[in-house]
Structure formats: structure tokens, C-alpha cells
Design a protein around this motif. Structure first.
Motif, mmCIF file in Angstrom:
data_model
loop_
_atom_site.group_PDB
_atom_site.id
_atom_site.type_symbol
_atom_site.label_atom_id
_atom_site.label_comp_id
_atom_site.label_asym_id
_atom_site.label_seq_id
_atom_site.Cartn_x
_atom_site.Cartn_y
_atom_site.Cartn_z
ATOM 1 N N ILE A 52 0.884 -1.253 0.056
ATOM 2 C CA ILE A 52 0.009 0.191 -0.007
ATOM 3 C C ILE A 52 0.801 1.228 0.049
ATOM 4 O O ILE A 52 0.689 2.170 -0.684
ATOM 5 N N LYS A 71 -0.349 -9.575 -4.277
ATOM 6 C CA LYS A 71 -1.444 -9.211 -3.333
ATOM 7 C C LYS A 71 -2.440 -9.991 -3.194
ATOM 8 O O LYS A 71 -3.138 -10.265 -2.074
ATOM 9 N N TYR A 76 -5.827 -9.620 4.599
ATOM 10 C CA TYR A 76 -5.604 -8.542 5.670
ATOM 11 C C TYR A 76 -6.661 -8.155 6.496
ATOM 12 O O TYR A 76 -7.610 -7.585 5.761
ATOM 13 N N GLU B 200 -8.272 0.552 3.130
ATOM 14 C CA GLU B 200 -7.365 -0.176 3.154
ATOM 15 C C GLU B 200 -7.313 -1.708 2.670
ATOM 16 O O GLU B 200 -6.278 -2.093 2.309
ATOM 17 N N LEU B 203 -6.940 -1.436 -0.900
ATOM 18 C CA LEU B 203 -5.756 -1.207 -1.478
ATOM 19 C C LEU B 203 -4.969 -2.246 -1.351
ATOM 20 O O LEU B 203 -3.890 -2.446 -2.100
ATOM 21 N N SER B 207 -4.635 -2.117 -7.050
ATOM 22 C CA SER B 207 -3.622 -0.890 -7.060
ATOM 23 C C SER B 207 -4.424 0.456 -7.286
ATOM 24 O O SER B 207 -5.488 0.330 -7.260
ATOM 25 N N HIS B 208 -3.715 1.456 -6.601
ATOM 26 C CA HIS B 208 -4.361 2.811 -6.576
ATOM 27 C C HIS B 208 -4.983 3.126 -8.079
ATOM 28 O O HIS B 208 -6.148 3.745 -8.086
ATOM 29 N N ARG B 371 -3.178 8.886 -4.453
ATOM 30 C CA ARG B 371 -2.209 7.782 -3.732
ATOM 31 C C ARG B 371 -1.683 8.440 -2.599
ATOM 32 O O ARG B 371 -1.841 7.594 -1.603
ATOM 33 N N LEU B 375 -4.202 7.500 2.614
ATOM 34 C CA LEU B 375 -3.908 6.829 3.811
ATOM 35 C C LEU B 375 -3.442 7.915 4.914
ATOM 36 O O LEU B 375 -3.287 7.501 5.956
ATOM 37 N N TYR B 389 3.741 15.666 -1.666
ATOM 38 C CA TYR B 389 3.683 14.214 -2.171
ATOM 39 C C TYR B 389 3.386 14.130 -3.412
ATOM 40 O O TYR B 389 3.796 13.183 -3.726
#
Lengths: 291, 393
Positions: A52, A71, A76, B200, B203, B207-208, B371, B375, B389
Motif C-alpha cells: 500500500i 496481493k 489482511y 485499506e 488497497l 492498485s491505486h 495515492r 492513507l 507528496y
């Protein structure tokens, strides 16, 4: 064989090092404890294992493959949890399964039954109690039959019955040959379930090895005492963790436990007296406070 | 199945079931139907069935086959109260010099009803005043002109009518609404997933980029579905109220250019707004905060509607052209301009170029912000942090 190999990973946010130069490995088929006080960097390590976020430097191999490809083989359970409130139990689990490329109605139903939630399959998530939602999330983490399972604080918020249910599930997964990483603050659980642990503090690795190994490093310097009465300060005792009628007495080095026992019996009624290595809890506190 | 497609499918399925979506999508055509079609149906009914007119003629020179003649005011009034007629009027002895006509009815005056009645009385008076003249002349006096507007330029002549503008305008409105609806859902969905930490789990599975493109694709399909439902609804309404349909569609001519360019502008407009909303959603910690920030962008998107009058009056003036260049306002402005005038080719090219380049830029920027921001909980990044960022990711 190692299922996870982490070598020299570091990560900074805003110029502040959150994780510095960590290395550890997780063996295939073991229950591995990732420990550390709040803010130690555990979640950051887990997120890096899941791709992540990416480490600034260092290398992570999971199941002998690079992270992007793996993945689907990882399950998780995040520490802070939520689900789509308006979706039904079944739809939720099938969706999460599909995102891992492994969507099996049969397995979903079997897991629901195992967790005692089969009759709730068509209920909306918002109609479930918090404990039930937590169990759904645990199912979601293993719905796709992953080889590596990462559980961040799996026991918080569960009553003793459900705690045992989850504990049994983890041990069952272990017996199936799955590799399990648990991050938790519940030291008694770690002590009972984990084969090996890795403890981090302020982003640095401070303990790594099997529980027995780590404990033996500290020697038999601890007295576990059950008693009635009021415990006073005793000579030769470095520290007392007093819980009222149960206490852990950590001795100064070279002190004879018998001498301590003598001074105790004058003050309280002793119900149980045991000389042992310190509990993981005590080791944890000592490492954190001593650092 | 590709993961972004699974995300798209999930987004589509859950969002079309939302109460807000159903209310908006089904409610909107019903609402428009209520304000457009019902009065029309209402007029039809009154005219054909409920009106019966009588008259009293003091000059004794008016005749009619349709109206009932009464000898005096009192007998007409009696007939009115007994329900034989709904209206009557009195032609006074000095009518020719004054033109005064009094109309009596037990019904309250409403514009639609009195309009219909007045027209019938006007026709009656004209026929009588012009008795002996040819029927053609009578008809011409009743309706001295039927006008049409032609827009002339060197190559061709084009018939114009209100419908030629009304339909694209209506379409542009729906287009904006539908872009805002779906990009709004995108924002809401991301903030919710961030708030309850589902992000979470997502992800750790995709992928993003897959997450972002799946969401944009799925919600784009929601917007398109909404537009299709509205257009189908519009067709149904028009077919149920032929009077309106003829008024609008009779003069409707959508140029091929507009037909080709409108979908392109729709697509690019949606991509720009959706990407912005995704970025905004990623950096917002609560829905309220996200909506406030998103509001700034949405408002810029509807600027052309505030200046509608200027755009219609001078569609090729510098102001309208500037709005066509700015990526947030260009889709709407260009669809409006294309539907009312001939837009110079270089204007179309420049606006499309800017829009395409900024769409690519906004998508790239948003996916970086997405991305970086996803989080970060509990704390909104400052602009400085954000720039950092975006560079780092």
C-alpha cells in the motif's frame, strides 16, 4: 523456508523516520507476532508488506515473489475497520473475494457457518452488532484462502467467547499450513499463540526471535505471586507489578528468591509462589521504558 | 476479470440503487412533465369540452352557429346560472365606435381559459364584421402572418426556431446535472471508504490506479445511465403531449458537428470533474469538508449558466470564447455555443486541445493526490504538503 523476507527497510514521512533499517523474516507455517507500543511503526510495516506504501529503501519479498504480483495471496485485517453498511453480508464477502480473484460461494458459506453467522447472510451490515461485523471482517481477510494472513489487532472489541472463536480459527489456519502475522497489544495472546516475535520501538527493531529464546535471555528473575493482604516494598525487588491479589516481582540481579519469600510471608498470606522467566508483558514494558 | 472492471461493476451496482439516485433520476422527468405537459393537457380539455358560450347582441347584427343567442342580459344570466352556458358576452349598441365587450362567467378568470374564450369571441366578431368578404380574406385578417426566421450566410440558409436552441439547452442542463451527480457520488464514495477504512482493504487487493479508474468508469456509467433514462423520459413526455413535441421538435435541427462534439465534450467534461472529485475525496477527512472543497470546482463548472444571456447574445464574443478555453467551463459553453451559432473551427480546435491536455494533466495529478492522500486520516494536508507528496509519489 521463509515466506516473508524484509531486509533493511526504511521509511520517512515529512523527513521524520517512521521505520529505520528493519530486517526480519517470517517462516512458512508459523504464527508471527509483530509487537510494539502505539506509534512504533507497526502499521507502516504492515502497509509496506501489502504494497500500500513503498519503503524509501530496502527490499521486501513475500512468498518469494515481488509485492505487485502477490496481493491476491495475502489476507489482511486492518486495525481500524469498516464495511459497506448498506451491503448484505454475502455481497460484501463475495465482492472482497472477487477483488482477490478468488470468489467462492461455497467457501463463503462454510466460513459464515464456522463463525456462527450463516443465518445473517442476507442481512445488511448495518443490522449487525459490532462483534458480528468484526467477525465478518475476519472472514473477509481469509475469504480467498490466502497463504499469508496479516491480522492487525484481531482481538480488540471481542467478548471472551468470540475471542476464543478467533483464536481457534487462527490455530486452525496454522494447522492448514498458512503463515500468520499478528500485530497486537495482548501479550498473553502473543505468549500463547506466537512461535516467534519481532518487536519494534520508535521504528527500530528491538527484539527478534522465538518466545522461549527471548525469555531465556532475561533469566528466571521473576516471582509470580498470588496473595491476600497488602504488599509493601521489599528489599531486593527491583519492580512490582501489583494487580491487587496477584503480582509480578522482578528481582535485582543476584538476589535469592527464597530471601524475598521470607520477607513476604510476614506481611501477606501467600496462595501461590512461582519463580520463572518474566512475562512477555514485563519484557515489553521493560524494553519500552528502558529504551 | 480485470480488477478495475470489478470495481466499476461494484460502483455501478451500488450507486444506481441509492435512494438519491432513484429520486433524482426518476423524479426529474416527472417534475419536468408536471410543469411542462400538464398545463397543456389542461388547456385542451377546457377548450374542447367545458366551454359553451352565449351572447346578447344590442346591435342586432351579429349571427353565429356556434354560440347561443339571448334576447337580453337577464335571460343570458339565467341560462348561465342554470348551467346551459359557461360564459356569455354582451355586444353594446355603440360597439363599432368603442369596441367594448363585457364577458360574464361564474368561473374565475384564468389566463388559459379566458385566452381560449377570448379567441373564440374574436373569431365570431371578425366573421360578422367582415361578412360578405371572401373567406380567404377573413382567414387572413384572423391570422395576418405566419413567421419563420432564417439564418443567412454565404453558403446556405437555415431555418431557426426556439426549439433549435431549447433542446440543446435542455440537454446541456441535463448533461451538467448528470456530470455533477456522478462525480458527486465519486467524492462521497471515496470519503466514506476513507472514513470507515475500507480503503485499506481495497488497497491491499488492487492498485491505486485500478481503484481510481474503476471508480471513474463505474460512476461514468451511472451518469450515462441517468442521461439515457432522462432522454427516454423526455421522449415519452413529448409523445404524450404532442402540442409541446411539435413546438420543440418541429423546429429542431441538431447539426452533425454538434452531434459529434457533444459526446466528446461530455466525456472529457466528466473525466475532468471526476478526477478532481477523486483528488478532493482523497484529501478530505470528512464528507462535509470534501463537499465544501468540491463546491468551489462545481461552481466554476456552472459559470456559463450565470452568463447564459451574454453567451446567447454574442456567442462568438471574447467572453464566450474565454469560457470555451477554460477546462472547467468549456464543455458546457461549447455545447451552448455550438447549438446557437456557427463556431469558428479554430475555436473548436483550441478548446478541445486545452481540454484534452488538461484532462490528461488532471487525471495524472489526481491519481498522485489520490495515492498520497488516501492513507492520511484525521488530518487534512496543507497545500505545501500536498505539492510535496505529488512530487514524491
Amino acid at each position: 523456508m521463509n515466506n516473508v523476507e524484509v531486509s533493511h527497510i526504511s521509511k520517512s514521512f515529512d523527513g521524520q523516520a517512521v521505520v529505520s533499517d528493519l530486517s526480519f523474516d517470517i517462516r512458512a507455517g508459523e504464527v508471527f507476532g509483530l509487537l510494539g507500543p502505539n506509534g512504533a511503526g507497526k502499521t507502516t510495516v504492515i502497509r509496506m508488506l501489502l504494497d500500500i506504501i513503498r519503503p524509501d529503501s530496502g527490499r521486501i519479498m513475500v512468498l518469494n515473489r515481488s509485492l505487485g504480483e502477490v496481493k491476491d495471496s495475502i489476507g489482511y485485517l486492518p486495525e481500524e475497520r469498516g464495511l459497506y453498511r448498506k451491503l448484505t453480508v454475502m455481497d460484501t464477502l463475495m465482492y472482497f473475494g472477487s477483488l482477490k480473484n478468488n470468489q467462492s460461494e461455497e467457501r463463503t458459506l462454510a466460513l459464515l457457518e464456522k463463525m456462527g453467522l450463516l443465518s445473517y447472510r442476507d442481512k445488511k451490515i448495518s443490522e449487525l452488532s459490532k462483534g458480528m461485523q468484526q467477525k465478518i471482517q475476519i472472514i473477509a481477510a481469509i475469504i480467498h484462502d490466502p497463504d499469508l494472513i496479516i491480522l492487525d489487532e484481531p482481538f480488540t472489541g471481542l467478548d471472551p467467547v468470540n475471542m476464543k472463536l478467533v483464536q481457534d480459527l487462527i490455530l486452525e489456519l496454522k494447522s492448514e499450513g498458512k503463515t500468520i502475522l499478528i500485530s497486537t497489544h495482548m501479550m498473553d495472546k502473543v505468549e500463547r499463540m506466537c512461535d516467534r516475535i519481532f518487536m519494534i520501538h520508535r521504528g527500530n527493531g528491538v527484539l527478534h526471535g522465538s518466545i522461549g529464546e527471548i525469555k531465556s535471555r532475561y533469566g528466571k528473575n521473576t516471582i509470580f505471586l498470588e496473595f491476600d493482604g497488602e504488599l509493601k516494598r521489599m528489599p531486593g525487588v527491583k519492580k512490582v507489578n501489583n494487580a491487587g491479589n496477584y503480582a509480578e516481582l522482578i528481582l535485582e540481579s543476584g538476589v535469592d528468591a527464597q530471601a524475598v519469600l521470607k520477607s513476604i510471608v510476614d506481611e501477606v498470606r501467600v496462595n501461590k509462589f512461582e519463580i520463572s522467566a518474566p512475562s512477555l508483558n514485563e519484557i515489553f514494558i521493560e524494553v519500552v521504558e528502558g529504551a | 476479470m480485470k480488477k478495475y472492471f470489478l470495481i466499476a461493476k461494484h460502483e455501478f451496482k451500488t450507486n444506481v440503487k441509492r435512494k438519491e439516485f432513484l429520486l433524482m433520476t426518476i423524479g426529474m422527468p416527472l417534475f419536468i412533465f408536471a410543469i411542462v405537459a400538464l398545463p397543456v393537457l389542461f388547456i385542451d380539455n377546457i377548450d374542447s369540452e367545458d366551454v359553451k358560450i352565449g351572447y346578447v347582441d344590442a346591435t342586432n347584427s351579429f349571427h353565429s352557429q356556434d354560440f347561443v343567442k339571448y334576447s337580453d342580459y337577464e335571460s343570458a344570466k339565467k341560462a348561465l346560472f342554470e348551467g346551459e352556458i359557461t360564459h356569455f358576452f354582451v355586444v353594446p349598441p355603440d360597439y363599432l365606435s368603442t369596441g367594448e365587450i363585457n364577458i360574464y362567467s361564474t368561473k374565475k378568470i384564468t389566463s388559459t381559459v379566458s385566452g381560449g374564450v377570448e379567441n373564440q369571441i374574436k373569431g365570431f366578431l371578425l366573421e360578422n364584421l367582415l361578412s360578405g368578404e371572401s373567406e380567404e380574406l377573413v382567414e387572413r385578417v384572423k391570422q395576418p402572418m405566419k413567421s419563420e426566421y432564417f439564418n443567412l450566410n454565404k453558403d446556405k440558409e437555415e431555418k431557426e426556431g426556439i426549439g433549435a436552441f431549447l433542446f440543446p439547452f435542455g440537454f446541456a442542463m441535463l448533461f451538467v446535472l448528470s456530470i455533477f451527480t456522478s462525480s458527486g457520488y465519486l467524492l462521497q464514495g471515496i470519503v466514506e471508504e476513507k472514513e470507515n477504512r475500507i480503503i485499506e482493504i481495497l488497497l491491499s487487493s488492487v492498485s491505486h490506479r485500478d481503484l481510481l479508474s474503476g471508480k471513474i468508469l463505474g460512476l461514468g456509467a451511472v451518469g450515462l445511465a441517468q442521461l439515457l433514462i432522462w432522454l427516454t423520459g423526455a421522449l415519452l413526455i413529448l409523445s404524450s403531449a404532442p402540442v409541446v413535441a411539435i413546438g420543440i421538435l418541429g423546429n429542431l435541427q441538431i447539426s452533425t458537428l454538434l452531434g459529434v462534439l457533444a459526446p466528446i465534450y461530455f466525456l472529457l467534461g466528466y473525466l475532468v470533474f471526476a478526477s478532481i472529485m477523486a483528488g478532493v475525496g482523497a484529501v478530505s477527512t470528512t464528507l462535509r469538508e470534501g463537499q465544501q472543497l468540491a463546491g468551489v470546482f462545481s461552481m466554476s463548472g456552472v459559470i456559463p449558466l450565470f452568463f447564459l444571456q451574454f453567451i446567447i447574445m454574442s456567442p462568438n464574443a471574447i467572453f464566450a470564447r474565454l469560457l470555451s478555453y477554460f477546462p472547467l467551463t468549456s464543455p458546457l459553453t461549447m455545447i451552448l455555443r455550438l447549438s446557437i451559432t456557427e463556431v469558428p473551427v479554430y475555436d473548436i480546435v483550441i478548446s478541445l486541445m486545452i481540454l484534452i491536455i488538461s484532462t490528461i494533466g488532471v487525471i495524472e495529478l489526481s491519481s498522485r493526490v489520490f495515492r498520497a492522500g488516501l492513507l492520511m486520516y484525521g488530518k487534512k494536508p496543507t497545500i505545501k504538503e500536498l505539492i510535496k507528496y505529488v512530487r514524491e509519489v
